[in-house]
Write an enzyme that holds these catalytic residues in place. Sequence first.
Site, short mmCIF file in Angstrom:
data_model
loop_
_atom_site.label_atom_id
_atom_site.label_comp_id
_atom_site.label_asym_id
_atom_site.label_seq_id
_atom_site.Cartn_x
_atom_site.Cartn_y
_atom_site.Cartn_z
N LYS A 104 0.94 -1.34 0.00
CA LYS A 104 0.00 0.17 -0.07
C LYS A 104 0.99 1.35 -0.04
O LYS A 104 1.96 1.18 0.58
CB LYS A 104 -0.89 -0.08 1.40
N ASP A 115 -7.92 -2.22 10.34
CA ASP A 115 -8.40 -3.35 9.65
C ASP A 115 -8.79 -4.55 10.22
O ASP A 115 -9.40 -5.71 9.71
CB ASP A 115 -7.27 -3.88 8.50
N ASP A 174 -2.81 -7.88 -1.13
CA ASP A 174 -3.38 -6.84 -0.59
C ASP A 174 -5.14 -7.09 -0.37
O ASP A 174 -5.59 -6.25 0.40
CB ASP A 174 -3.27 -5.31 -1.13
N GLU A 176 -6.30 -9.67 1.22
CA GLU A 176 -5.98 -10.65 2.20
C GLU A 176 -7.11 -10.94 3.01
O GLU A 176 -7.09 -12.04 3.34
CB GLU A 176 -4.55 -10.54 3.09
N ARG A 178 -10.20 -11.60 2.45
CA ARG A 178 -11.20 -12.66 1.98
C ARG A 178 -10.21 -13.91 2.18
O ARG A 178 -10.93 -14.89 2.21
CB ARG A 178 -11.25 -12.53 0.74
#
Length: 324
Positions: A104, A115, A174, A176, A178
């Site tokens: 990112k 997150d 990125d 990740e 799921r």
Amino acid sequence: MIEWVRETVNLGPQALYPELLCEKAVALIESVLPAEQTITYNIIAGEALLEANYQGIYQVGKGSSRAPCLLELDYNPTAEQDAVVDYALVGKGITFDSGGYSLKPSDSMAYMKSDMGGAATLTAALALAIANGLQKRVKLYLCCAENMISNNALKLGDVITYKNGITVEVLNSDAEGRLVLADGLIAAQESNAKRIIDAATLTGAAKMAVGRDYNCILSMDEGLISSAVRCAKSENEKVWRLPLEDFHLKQISSSFADIANIHSGEGMAGASTAAAFLAKFIDQPETNWIHFDLSGSYQVSGNGLWAVGGKGHGACTISNMLFS
């Protein structure tokens, strides 16, 4: 409970790591239990994840020196071992997301302590429901990891083979969330839960669609969609339905695995294809499963409605749903 979500989400990544998030979740649930009632729980961490074949959480978290883990918590007010599980709650608990090798930019990474908002939101939702007298059996699964870069980190082109046999090609590290939620959804189905709710700060696409004032809901079950909308309205929280159709499930193809962890081609709906990925891990995604993409769980800058940071937005909606 909402204050707990805010305080937990606002902790920096040095102060909150996967196992500590699980421990804090257990402590909150225990703090609201009626007298003489207990919960059972298990924290599966590090190499033990491989032994239990929870590949997604392990692979995402293996790049960090802090062990990834899965919390399995059982709230069973009946105390009957064979009591039906009315709801399984599956939360994304990425305590810091660098993006991995799909790194990112700094502006996007700066607030990635948030997150784990899905894990915090579901924990508070269950705690609030217990405090309000919930008499249904609920299992909580928190899928926790740090998504970091190292010589051992997940790499693009890697293929993950899940416990249920589904193979996933990693085309973006990125994406990740799921990957870890898939393990939780598999575990939730093993519990034979009547309904499954998952919650995650899953996609930037959802935020692009509705901003940070709404949470997004995606499901093929009209009854659960109606329940979410009704409960959100009663709690003065906001949800907005995004589309999830059969054709979205065909937009995550891979040349080297059953599916990829991002959509293929341009012009695809990012939030819908992310939900479609999760649907692949539900035996019958048309019924009894709803996904919350928590666009509104964190406020990057303050406004007239919200202070900067974690909001707890969505916890009351989901808590209310547990009574339906």
